[in-house]
Every structure is written in C-alpha cells, then in structure tokens.
Design a protein around this motif. Structure first.
Motif, PDB file in Angstrom:
ATOM      1  N   SER A  48       0.844  -1.197   0.000  1.00 35.09           N
ATOM      2  CA  SER A  48       0.000   0.000   0.000  1.00 35.09           C
ATOM      3  C   SER A  48       0.874   1.240   0.000  1.00 35.09           C
ATOM      4  CB  SER A  48      -0.925   0.027   1.232  1.00 35.09           C
ATOM      5  OG  SER A  48      -0.199   0.319   2.409  1.00 35.09           O
ATOM      6  N   ASP A  49       0.278   2.341  -0.433  1.00 41.15           N
ATOM      7  CA  ASP A  49       0.881   3.674  -0.282  1.00 41.15           C
ATOM      8  C   ASP A  49       2.307   3.755  -0.846  1.00 41.15           C
ATOM      9  OD1 ASP A  49      -1.305   4.976   1.522  1.00 41.15           O
ATOM     10  OD2 ASP A  49      -0.859   3.058   2.480  1.00 41.15           O
ATOM     11  N   ILE A  76      -3.280  -5.328  -2.890  1.00 36.71           N
ATOM     12  CA  ILE A  76      -2.833  -3.928  -2.944  1.00 36.71           C
ATOM     13  C   ILE A  76      -3.941  -3.056  -2.373  1.00 36.71           C
ATOM     14  CG2 ILE A  76      -2.162  -2.019  -4.445  1.00 36.71           C
ATOM     15  CD1 ILE A  76      -0.890  -4.051  -6.310  1.00 36.71           C
ATOM     16  N   ALA A  77      -3.602  -2.319  -1.311  1.00 45.11           N
ATOM     17  CA  ALA A  77      -4.599  -1.533  -0.591  1.00 45.11           C
ATOM     18  C   ALA A  77      -4.548  -0.048  -0.930  1.00 45.11           C
ATOM     19  CB  ALA A  77      -4.445  -1.737   0.918  1.00 45.11           C
ATOM     20  N   ASP A  79      -3.450   3.756  -3.135  1.00 46.08           N
ATOM     21  CA  ASP A  79      -2.490   4.861  -3.132  1.00 46.08           C
ATOM     22  C   ASP A  79      -1.117   4.435  -3.653  1.00 46.08           C
ATOM     23  OD1 ASP A  79      -4.485   6.478  -2.199  1.00 46.08           O
ATOM     24  OD2 ASP A  79      -3.447   7.112  -0.386  1.00 46.08           O
ATOM     25  N   TYR A 107      -6.333  -5.659  -6.548  1.00 45.07           N
ATOM     26  CA  TYR A 107      -6.040  -4.236  -6.309  1.00 45.07           C
ATOM     27  C   TYR A 107      -7.309  -3.503  -5.892  1.00 45.07           C
ATOM     28  CZ  TYR A 107      -3.678   0.256  -7.515  1.00 45.07           C
ATOM     29  OH  TYR A 107      -3.096   1.497  -7.499  1.00 45.07           O
ATOM     30  N   GLY A 110      -7.256   3.408  -3.368  1.00 48.64           N
ATOM     31  CA  GLY A 110      -7.130   4.307  -2.222  1.00 48.64           C
ATOM     32  C   GLY A 110      -7.744   5.651  -2.571  1.00 48.64           C
ATOM     33  N   HIS A 197      -8.817   0.662   2.103  1.00 48.28           N
ATOM     34  CA  HIS A 197      -7.683   1.577   2.257  1.00 48.28           C
ATOM     35  C   HIS A 197      -7.690   2.304   3.593  1.00 48.28           C
ATOM     36  CE1 HIS A 197      -4.445   4.181   0.985  1.00 48.28           C
ATOM     37  NE2 HIS A 197      -5.177   5.251   1.272  1.00 48.28           N
ATOM     38  N   SER A 215      -5.405  -2.888   5.232  1.00 46.24           N
ATOM     39  CA  SER A 215      -5.514  -1.442   5.064  1.00 46.24           C
ATOM     40  C   SER A 215      -4.144  -0.783   4.945  1.00 46.24           C
ATOM     41  CB  SER A 215      -6.262  -0.821   6.253  1.00 46.24           C
ATOM     42  OG  SER A 215      -7.601  -1.238   6.292  1.00 46.24           O
ATOM     43  N   GLY A 216      -4.191   0.516   4.654  1.00 43.16           N
ATOM     44  CA  GLY A 216      -2.991   1.354   4.565  1.00 43.16           C
ATOM     45  C   GLY A 216      -3.330   2.758   5.028  1.00 43.16           C
ATOM     46  N   HIS A 217      -2.999   3.738   4.188  1.00 43.12           N
ATOM     47  CA  HIS A 217      -3.438   5.128   4.324  1.00 43.12           C
ATOM     48  C   HIS A 217      -2.698   5.969   5.363  1.00 43.12           C
ATOM     49  CE1 HIS A 217      -6.035   8.549   3.761  1.00 43.12           C
ATOM     50  NE2 HIS A 217      -6.560   8.464   4.968  1.00 43.12           N
ATOM     51  N   GLY A 259       2.714   1.271   4.760  1.00 42.68           N
ATOM     52  CA  GLY A 259       2.976   1.832   3.441  1.00 42.68           C
ATOM     53  C   GLY A 259       4.438   1.786   3.057  1.00 42.68           C
TER      54      GLY A 259
END
Length: 283
Positions: A48-49, A76-77, A79, A107, A110, A197, A215-217, A259
């Motif tokens: 992610s990110d 893939i989370a 961004d 995918y 985000g 995300h 998650s990510g973000h 991320g």
C-alpha cells in the motif's frame, strides 16, 4: 546558548539522516491469520501507499524481496501513485504489471486513485490509462466488487468509500447499511477479506462481517515515538488509534500496513516502509 544551538543542530542533523534512511528502505513485517473456514494454507503479500516510489531501478529491490517470500496472492490496498496534476504513475504501473506477470494480484483503490477517477477535468486520463494498463497485465481491479477464490474458500472484496470518509479533523459516521449497499452481505460460509484503504472504520467493517481487513493510508503516522506510536494521521489526528500493525474486533482481524512511500510531506522517522506478509492457515 552556544551549547544549546550546537545540540539543536546535532539533533536536527540526526533526524534528517534518519528521515533520509527511512524514506529509502523497507522492512518485512509478518503476521499470521487462522480460520476454520479456510480450505488450505497460503501467503499474502500486502502492499500500500507506494506513491510512485521506486526502490532501485524498476523497483528491483522490492520485487526481489517479494519473489524471495513466494506469495500465493498479492493484495494492494491503494495509493500506489499520488494524485498530482500531470503526475507520473509509471513506477506504480510498472510494479503492478511486473507482479501481475508472476502472481495473482488483487487491487483496491485508495483515496488518490479515487480522486483522479472523480476529477478527469483536473487529472485527465491518468486514472483510466493506469487502470487499463494494470488490467491488461492481468491485475484484478476490484472497485466495490468481489471475487471468489475456491481453492481457499475466500471472498476478496475491493472497497472504495466516498471522499466524505476522508475528511480532515473529523470522522464521518459509517454504518453497516452503507457497506451492504456497495458490497452486499458477506457469506458466513466463506472467509471474507476486505481490501479497505482507510482503517478508521475497522469497527464497521467488523460489524459488517469481515474476517480479515487489510488497510494502509496512515503511513505509520509519519514519525513513530516509543510507547506513543505514530504521531499524526492523514485526517490530522494526533497519535491515531490505528497507525500500523494488527488489530482485533470480535472475530475480525485488521492488518494495517505502514505503506512504502510518501507524499506532500516526505517524512518517515523511525518509520521505514513496510512489505507486509500474512500467512493464513486452517485452524
């Protein structure tokens, strides 16, 4: 005063060095997930990110690390690129395409992908061109839809929530009816994985029926402090509850990656990028 100025200068140089190092490295973080609903064991890599960051030419270092881990699935989370006018998506695109040639890639968008999709008058064809290329390479792009993986008895959902849920200085309330409207209801007989995300709504995801949320973000809170953890979230919240790691709510588990890249504020202090590994198995 001279000693104070000298000490402040040394401290500033120290933090600049740590930031430069942490912005250009990543670590492997490992988690385990068990469920009696799963049909067989497997390994997920969570990304992610990235924000169009490259670890070596063509992201060679990142690709080599993923190959060494031999995943069954890549999730893939969001961004993977940054929503800048006239911005470049090539590092993100090339990474996703390279991974899709070797592994099943799923995918979820985000807020940056979502923003470029919503405002083509500002970003042109950035989103459509990007999605076209990654789909052509074989990536499964999930926008409020799911795919069933019978070998694992797993439903994979790609959740894209409205921009109102990314407001700064506040949390817009989300209820399960909103998730049911865009995702439907999960099947209790299947292991439900949600690529979401934004981790702030984990309690709602859990109440909806998710077994595993990825998650990510939050980028780990930019800077991490002992005991206190991540310092600030994208919603401009100090010491956010969800900044990275594993969280539980009832039967649900959330794995929150910190991320890989940065945007706007190129800051990572005591907070290197993360390549997340989730080994799942039948309990």
């Amino acid at each position: 005063m001279t000693i104070f100025i000298f000490s402040a200068a040394v401290l500033a140089v120290f933090f600049l060095i740590v930031m430069a190092v942490d912005c250009n490295r990543f670590v492997v973080k490992r988690y385990k997930c068990k469920s009696r609903i799963l049909r067989k064991d497997g390994r997920i890599i969570l990304l992610s990110d990235l924000h169009n960051k490259a670890f070596g030419a063509g992201n060679a270092r990142l690709l080599a690390a993923i190959d060494e881990l031999a995943p069954d699935l890549i999730l893939i989370a969001g961004d993977m690129y940054t929503s800048n006018e006239g911005g470049d998506t090539s590092a993100a695109r090339d990474l996703v395409c390279a991974l899709s040639a070797k592994y099943p890639v799923y995918y979820g968008n985000g807020n940056h992908e979502h923003k470029t999709k919503l405002f083509p008058e500002q970003f042109g064809t950035m989103y459509t061109d990007y999605v076209k290329e990654i789909k052509k390479a074989g990536a499964h792009h999930l926008v409020n839809e799911k795919v069933y993986l019978p070998d694992f008895n797993m439903d994979l959902y790609g959740l894209e929530i409205g921009r109102e849920y990314y407001g700064k200085f506040k949390n817009t309330r989300m209820d399960t009816a909103y998730l049911e409207k865009i995702l439907g209801k999960p099947a209790e007989s299947r292991f439900s994985v949600v690529i979401a995300h934004n981790p702030d709504y984990f309690k709602t995801y859990a109440k909806w029926g998710a077994d595993l949320v990825v998650s990510g973000h939050v980028h780990g809170g930019l800077m991490r402090l002992p005991v206190l953890g991540g310092v600030i979230s994208p919603a401009i919240k100090l010491f956010p509850k969800y900044d990275g790691g594993e969280y539980r709510e009832g039967k649900a588990v959330m794995i929150l990656g910190r991320g890989l890249g940065t945007h706007t504020l190129p800051i990572r202090i005591f907070n290197p990028g993360e390549l997340v590994v989730i080994d799942f198995s039948r309990s």
